[in-house]
Design a protein around this motif. Sequence first.
Motif, PDB file in Angstrom:
ATOM      1  N   GLU A 224      47.584  40.159  47.864  1.00 14.95           N
ATOM      2  CA  GLU A 224      47.205  40.977  47.783  1.00 14.95           C
ATOM      3  C   GLU A 224      45.962  41.622  46.178  1.00 14.95           C
ATOM      4  N   PHE A 225      45.241  42.398  45.897  1.00 17.53           N
ATOM      5  CA  PHE A 225      44.387  42.786  44.918  1.00 17.53           C
ATOM      6  C   PHE A 225      44.196  43.996  45.141  1.00 17.53           C
ATOM      7  N   SER A 226      43.934  44.238  43.008  1.00 14.17           N
ATOM      8  CA  SER A 226      44.082  45.836  42.727  1.00 14.17           C
ATOM      9  C   SER A 226      42.823  46.325  42.876  1.00 14.17           C
ATOM     10  N   GLY A 227      41.613  45.635  43.339  1.00 17.89           N
ATOM     11  CA  GLY A 227      41.076  46.459  43.888  1.00 17.89           C
ATOM     12  C   GLY A 227      39.179  44.847  44.318  1.00 17.89           C
ATOM     13  N   ALA A 228      38.478  45.274  45.040  1.00 13.23           N
ATOM     14  CA  ALA A 228      37.457  45.173  46.027  1.00 13.23           C
ATOM     15  C   ALA A 228      36.678  43.933  45.093  1.00 13.23           C
ATOM     16  N   ALA A 229      36.297  43.796  44.169  1.00 10.59           N
ATOM     17  CA  ALA A 229      36.457  42.806  43.211  1.00 10.59           C
ATOM     18  C   ALA A 229      36.520  41.322  43.705  1.00 10.59           C
ATOM     19  N   GLU A 230      38.274  41.917  43.203  1.00  8.33           N
ATOM     20  CA  GLU A 230      39.002  40.472  43.216  1.00  8.33           C
ATOM     21  C   GLU A 230      39.464  39.863  44.417  1.00  8.33           C
ATOM     22  N   ALA A 231      39.230  41.159  45.477  1.00  9.20           N
ATOM     23  CA  ALA A 231      39.159  40.468  46.968  1.00  9.20           C
ATOM     24  C   ALA A 231      38.330  39.749  47.552  1.00  9.20           C
ATOM     25  N   VAL A 232      37.356  39.684  47.164  1.00  8.02           N
ATOM     26  CA  VAL A 232      35.633  39.225  46.736  1.00  8.02           C
ATOM     27  C   VAL A 232      36.017  38.010  46.071  1.00  8.02           C
ATOM     28  N   GLN A 233      36.822  37.979  45.197  1.00  7.06           N
ATOM     29  CA  GLN A 233      36.401  36.650  44.443  1.00  7.06           C
ATOM     30  C   GLN A 233      37.485  35.632  45.330  1.00  7.06           C
ATOM     31  N   PHE A 234      38.437  35.974  45.773  1.00  6.67           N
ATOM     32  CA  PHE A 234      39.654  35.051  46.467  1.00  6.67           C
ATOM     33  C   PHE A 234      38.284  34.910  47.796  1.00  6.67           C
ATOM     34  N   ARG A 235      38.028  35.336  48.346  1.00 11.15           N
ATOM     35  CA  ARG A 235      37.445  35.158  49.069  1.00 11.15           C
ATOM     36  C   ARG A 235      36.566  33.428  48.822  1.00 11.15           C
ATOM     37  N   ASN A 236      35.735  34.178  47.640  1.00 13.76           N
ATOM     38  CA  ASN A 236      34.695  33.040  47.731  1.00 13.76           C
ATOM     39  C   ASN A 236      35.593  31.856  47.234  1.00 13.76           C
ATOM     40  N   HIS A 237      36.838  31.783  46.765  1.00 17.28           N
ATOM     41  CA  HIS A 237      37.896  30.770  45.956  1.00 17.28           C
ATOM     42  C   HIS A 237      38.404  30.053  47.548  1.00 17.28           C
ATOM     43  N   VAL A 238      38.512  31.261  48.972  1.00 15.11           N
ATOM     44  CA  VAL A 238      38.477  29.810  49.851  1.00 15.11           C
ATOM     45  C   VAL A 238      37.271  29.658  50.554  1.00 15.11           C
ATOM     46  N   LEU A 239      36.180  30.345  50.434  1.00 20.35           N
ATOM     47  CA  LEU A 239      34.858  29.690  51.051  1.00 20.35           C
ATOM     48  C   LEU A 239      34.897  28.285  49.900  1.00 20.35           C
ATOM     49  N   ARG A 240      35.273  27.703  49.137  1.00 17.75           N
ATOM     50  CA  ARG A 240      35.049  26.878  48.386  1.00 17.75           C
ATOM     51  C   ARG A 240      35.725  25.897  48.520  1.00 17.75           C
ATOM     52  N   SER A 241      36.852  26.170  49.092  1.00 14.51           N
ATOM     53  CA  SER A 241      37.591  25.118  48.933  1.00 14.51           C
ATOM     54  C   SER A 241      37.962  24.754  50.323  1.00 14.51           C
ATOM     55  N   PRO A 242      38.396  23.030  50.439  1.00 14.68           N
ATOM     56  CA  PRO A 242      38.701  22.526  51.865  1.00 14.68           C
ATOM     57  C   PRO A 242      39.720  23.156  53.092  1.00 14.68           C
ATOM     58  N   LEU A 243      40.155  25.164  52.672  1.00 15.68           N
ATOM     59  CA  LEU A 243      41.250  25.240  53.772  1.00 15.68           C
ATOM     60  C   LEU A 243      39.679  25.555  54.944  1.00 15.68           C
ATOM     61  N   ASP A 244      40.581  25.593  56.541  1.00 18.48           N
ATOM     62  CA  ASP A 244      39.783  26.726  57.246  1.00 18.48           C
ATOM     63  C   ASP A 244      40.118  27.451  58.137  1.00 18.48           C
ATOM     64  N   PRO A 245      40.704  28.300  57.621  1.00 12.92           N
ATOM     65  CA  PRO A 245      41.289  29.597  58.209  1.00 12.92           C
ATOM     66  C   PRO A 245      40.376  29.383  59.962  1.00 12.92           C
ATOM     67  N   ILE A 246      41.643  29.561  60.526  1.00 14.99           N
ATOM     68  CA  ILE A 246      40.949  31.363  61.697  1.00 14.99           C
ATOM     69  C   ILE A 246      39.968  32.459  61.172  1.00 14.99           C
ATOM     70  N   CYS A 247      41.318  32.811  60.864  1.00 13.27           N
ATOM     71  CA  CYS A 247      40.679  34.349  60.366  1.00 13.27           C
ATOM     72  C   CYS A 247      40.930  34.015  58.820  1.00 13.27           C
ATOM     73  N   LEU A 248      40.244  35.166  58.166  1.00 18.01           N
ATOM     74  CA  LEU A 248      40.225  35.979  56.556  1.00 18.01           C
ATOM     75  C   LEU A 248      39.663  37.420  56.647  1.00 18.01           C
ATOM     76  N   GLU A 249      40.525  37.614  56.770  1.00 19.58           N
ATOM     77  CA  GLU A 249      40.111  39.724  57.201  1.00 19.58           C
ATOM     78  C   GLU A 249      40.642  40.609  55.637  1.00 19.58           C
ATOM     79  N   LEU A 250      39.420  41.593  55.074  1.00 23.50           N
ATOM     80  CA  LEU A 250      39.421  42.265  54.396  1.00 23.50           C
ATOM     81  C   LEU A 250      40.276  43.241  55.113  1.00 23.50           C
ATOM     82  N   VAL A 251      41.047  44.095  53.858  1.00 26.45           N
ATOM     83  CA  VAL A 251      41.839  45.630  54.091  1.00 26.45           C
ATOM     84  C   VAL A 251      41.672  46.232  53.159  1.00 26.45           C
ATOM     85  N   SER A 252      41.126  47.671  53.718  1.00 26.71           N
ATOM     86  CA  SER A 252      41.297  48.046  52.105  1.00 26.71           C
ATOM     87  C   SER A 252      42.607  49.212  52.180  1.00 26.71           C
ATOM     88  N   PRO A 253      42.477  49.975  50.763  1.00 32.25           N
ATOM     89  CA  PRO A 253      44.023  51.475  50.193  1.00 32.25           C
ATOM     90  C   PRO A 253      43.658  51.356  51.362  1.00 32.25           C
TER      91      PRO A 253
END
Lengths: 442, 478
Positions: A224-253
């Motif tokens: 959970e994130f208070s704003g879109a910017a934080e959610a995008v930051q988290f996305r970037n963290h995942v994309l830079r990590s070795p993780l290889d998820p099958i879904c990575l989905e954003l859901v707005s309030p």
Amino acid sequence: MSTATTTRFGAELRAICDAGYVIEDPALLRQHQVLGVVPLTVVTPGSADETAAVMRVANEHGLNVVPAGGFTAQNMGRKPVQVDVLLSTSRLRDVEHYDAADLTIGVGAGWTVANLAAKVAADNLYFPGDPALPERATVGGLLATGFCGPHRHGYGGLRDYCIGVRFVTGGGRKAKGGGRVVKNVAGYDMMKLLIGSYGTLGFITSASFKLFPAPRQTRTFIAEFSGAAEAVQFRNHVLRSPLDPICLELVSPDARQLLHGFGSDGPWLVLLRAAGSDTVLARYRAELGPAVARELDGIEEQEAWRALSNFSHTVEKRCPQSLLLSLQLPLREVGPILQQLATVAGPLRLKHAVVGRFGVGHLLAALWQPTGSTVPAKAFTDALSGLRHRLPIDASLAVLDCPSEGRADIAWVATPTHVESMRVVKKVLDPNDILNHGRFLF
Amino acid sequence: MNPAVVEQLRKIAGRDAVLDRPEDLMLYEYDAGIRKSAPGAVVFPRTTEQVSQIMRLASAAQVPVVARGAGTGLSGGSISKEGGIVVAFSRMKRILEIDVENQRAVVQPGVVNLQLSEHVSHLGLYFAPDPSSQKACTIGGNVAENSGGPHTLMYGVTVNHVTGLEVVMPSGEVVNFGGKAAESYGYDLTGFFVGSEGTIGITTAITVKLLRKPEKVATLLGIFETVDEAAQTVSAITAAGITPAALEMLDGWTLRTIEAYCHAGYPLDAGAVLLIELDGLRESVEEQAEAVQAVCLQQKAREVRRAKTEEERALLWKGRKTAFGALGRVSPSYYTQDGVVPRSKIPATLAHIGEVSKKYDLIIGNIFHAGDGNLHPLILFDIRFPDQLERALAASKDILEYCIAVGGSITGEHGVGMEKRDLMPVLFTEEDLDVMASLRSAFNSENLLNPDKLLPTPRMCREISGAARNPVLVQEGM
């Protein structure tokens, strides 16, 4: 068009398909409306040959043909002036080839996505197409709309796993591209032209797909994130990590409010779905750290992903007067576009909700009027043109649905691709412009 | 070539940027396949604008044009029509942009495949398509042929990694398809262009995906007594729910030839080996490596070795990727085929290739991308003996027709080019080909862009069933 003309081509159509597959009964025709337009005939060919023959008749008479599958995506595009022939895929239900050991399948365009997925699931295989309403959405419609859902993140888009297609061109020629094998570069890649062409180039009769081993276990991690910017930051963290998820989905309030099972209120969510053993899932937990608020598995997990796949349908159902957009963006532009949506919607007093596989730059955005308020139809067209003007370079946009008042004036697609070159393709495959005439790009 | 055209080319690209002396042109009359055809001139543009002017000139002078990268292709795709213009991209080899945040690179067509991966390696990124010729082949060539490589099993071929193109059309107009987004609305002309073998336009800037390097890589060598046991194991691995990053097979004859050349550590007495690579998250790779090992042993592998160091891994791959060089030591000529079959048909297809080898009395080695059923039978012959060439061509046709008969294709990654166009009517109906030809004509109306490639000419369509000899070679007097 006079009744006499209708009868004339009706007889020709009945000579091609069995009379039972050419509907001209007004009561039945009314059940097949396209954006309120009742077709003059509904034809359900039983083969590619019959389809080609129907298409030739349509060319001779200059008839408007609208291809149709499960009617889950016909809300897109301008209202057709006239539908002479609604051409249905529903009898095209052969299995062209299937051997689980090959991890490929070829099926008729009338197969529903749910049936296809169930068929291969019986052999522990997975078909990653996940459109809204999979019980109704057909393989032909899935390809024609190029629709992708949450699993686009890990499995790629249709352009990545559709390996062959058979179709009848608007000009009435039977054609194919690709084949049955996962690697094949013989001839032009016709799949690419047909995918996302919205039935403007040809009528897809069957297609072959690459399949994947079904994951043995999955888990969904929700942050959970208070704003879109934080959610995008988290996305970037995942994309830079070795993780290889099958879904990575954003859901707005506001999207949470629309969807079932996401709580009626609360901050931005990111849902990450991972596949693997307990050890692998433990690694995800460790990498994602305290950002994860909770985990889903089992039925609860399946329902959450079904709800996300169904987002476009939910919007159409719950907010009939809404503008529904699909955006393909370079990754960096996701954050700025989320801001632009808020900037555009706010002053027009529109609510807006966003979901999307933002790890690959695909977002679905809905704008609608809040309950109890009346927003002029122009607000939607203003919102769209505002957004189009702010669309970053290399981004593209498709309008999936809009309020009926604005339908005639909307530019449905914005794309970085050279439009005149697209017109060349249209001219070759549908020279008389009989397929979905005037509804989308041309 | 008309001297006036050569002079115009010099005006466009510079005096040092055009070759037209026969001794210079000889270097551009072939690729890595077996065809030859001498161009009339070779021009080395430096800019998109020069490419555009060259296209306009070619159109005005009615001279055929073909783009050329490194000439490593195997299907004749970059060979000019006799007397045509070769547009060679060795001076357009700049990496224009590395956009880490968007996971994209924008490159000129002459950038060498491996150089891009080396250039972004320090960022933890790489470009996934990895043809065996990746040390030399160019990304422009990869786009034209939709090239693959061992790791396409998991990561896909070139088209899965190209999101945008700048293209010079035959009219000289410069247009853009797609961009940095993974997909674009409207018709996917980017996807259509990739693999169009230079018949639609010439690309001058390519936007490609950069992938994050995997955290862990495991490379295994499964050693089998027979080709059949190795082939059965390929299906067993996928049936176990594992998608390796790469799954390559080498038969006994081929691995012995390679071993003598580069000492990769392959067992000399094996019937076949599988080279299996797994990559991804550390935990996941370890589990899959164990599972693959178990499957191999169940399928009667004599032994499964795992590379313990990066050096050992590199050595195993060196053997795979230098195979073609190794063959040069044992045969004056070889003909590489590129047929594809459904994975479950690999054992039967290899058995058929064995029979073809006997029937035509030619050694045929097998080294190929087993995981996706993409075979590379290497037919050895001596080009100095015309009957051997003829037998090699007949054997090749026999194998490809078998691939089609079991539901496969004539090319998985090398392209149709000149060499397989006469087999296209076996794979596609006349109407299918007619639709493709009408698309080509719409973009390339005067058929000056790489003519006689990819699609059969009408004459060939009619003659194919009875043609024992390849018409191209007949024309060339071979």
